[in-house]
Design a protein around this motif. Sequence first.
Motif, PDB file in Angstrom:
ATOM      1  N   GLU A  48       0.842  -1.196   0.000  1.00 30.87           N
ATOM      2  CA  GLU A  48       0.000   0.000   0.000  1.00 30.87           C
ATOM      3  C   GLU A  48       0.874   1.242   0.000  1.00 30.87           C
ATOM      4  OE1 GLU A  48      -2.414   1.622   3.501  1.00 30.87           O
ATOM      5  OE2 GLU A  48      -3.880   0.459   2.359  1.00 30.87           O
TER       6      GLU A  48
ATOM      7  N   SER B  40      -1.139   7.792  -1.136  1.00 25.30           N
ATOM      8  CA  SER B  40      -2.418   7.562  -1.813  1.00 25.30           C
ATOM      9  C   SER B  40      -3.214   6.401  -1.219  1.00 25.30           C
ATOM     10  CB  SER B  40      -2.189   7.298  -3.294  1.00 25.30           C
ATOM     11  OG  SER B  40      -1.507   6.068  -3.474  1.00 25.30           O
ATOM     12  N   ARG B  41      -2.539   5.521  -0.461  1.00 26.89           N
ATOM     13  CA  ARG B  41      -3.158   4.333   0.129  1.00 26.89           C
ATOM     14  C   ARG B  41      -3.706   3.383  -0.940  1.00 26.89           C
ATOM     15  NH1 ARG B  41      -0.646   4.134   4.585  1.00 26.89           N
ATOM     16  NH2 ARG B  41      -1.010   5.837   5.989  1.00 26.89           N
ATOM     17  N   ARG B  42      -3.143   3.460  -2.133  1.00 26.51           N
ATOM     18  CA  ARG B  42      -3.557   2.576  -3.226  1.00 26.51           C
ATOM     19  C   ARG B  42      -2.597   1.397  -3.317  1.00 26.51           C
ATOM     20  NH1 ARG B  42      -4.261   6.570  -8.197  1.00 26.51           N
ATOM     21  NH2 ARG B  42      -4.114   4.566  -9.248  1.00 26.51           N
ATOM     22  N   PRO B  43      -3.079   0.244  -3.787  1.00 24.75           N
ATOM     23  CA  PRO B  43      -2.173  -0.891  -3.959  1.00 24.75           C
ATOM     24  C   PRO B  43      -1.170  -0.618  -5.076  1.00 24.75           C
ATOM     25  CG  PRO B  43      -4.386  -1.446  -4.715  1.00 24.75           C
ATOM     26  CD  PRO B  43      -4.455  -0.083  -4.121  1.00 24.75           C
ATOM     27  N   CYS B  44       0.069  -1.054  -4.872  1.00 24.23           N
ATOM     28  CA  CYS B  44       1.111  -0.819  -5.860  1.00 24.23           C
ATOM     29  C   CYS B  44       2.203  -1.868  -5.720  1.00 24.23           C
ATOM     30  CB  CYS B  44       1.697   0.586  -5.706  1.00 24.23           C
ATOM     31  SG  CYS B  44       2.466   0.880  -4.108  1.00 24.23           S
TER      32      CYS B  44
ATOM     33  N   TYR C  36       6.972   2.027  -4.161  1.00 25.55           N
ATOM     34  CA  TYR C  36       6.808   3.449  -3.860  1.00 25.55           C
ATOM     35  C   TYR C  36       8.109   3.993  -3.300  1.00 25.55           C
ATOM     36  CZ  TYR C  36       5.977   2.289   1.095  1.00 25.55           C
ATOM     37  OH  TYR C  36       6.092   1.834   2.380  1.00 25.55           O
TER      38      TYR C  36
END
Length: 127
Positions: free
Chosen positions: A72, A76-80, A83
């Motif tokens: 995460e 943005s707390r989006r899966p990736c 980062y």
Amino acid sequence: MRYPRAMDVALIATLASGAAGAVYLALRVWRTDARRTRRVLRQARVVPIAKLVDGRLACIVGKVELAGDAIEALVSRRPCVAYDTTVQFFQGTDFTVPLRVEIERRMVPFFVVDSTGRARVDAPQAA
């Protein structure tokens, strides 16, 4: 009594400028590494996965597929799959030199898939 105060001010100014210089140099080295990596990657040519040559730098373009669980992103707390977050801490309203800099990088292994094949990207070897 006047001279010792002036000497104290001079000493404090010298120490502060030395600390600021050390922070500046550390940030400059970090930015130089990032620039060098971007410059090398700009020179890489796009190559289909099926035509990759071992030991030769190339750029592959395709769809990312997870090899395991996603991570995460911090902001943005989006899966990736990767980062890179840099946080600079300043004191008060003085934004000239940060008090400290924290860098967090994470990456999980993943695959890049194009019409000719599939390539695994391992986290420790990625730039």
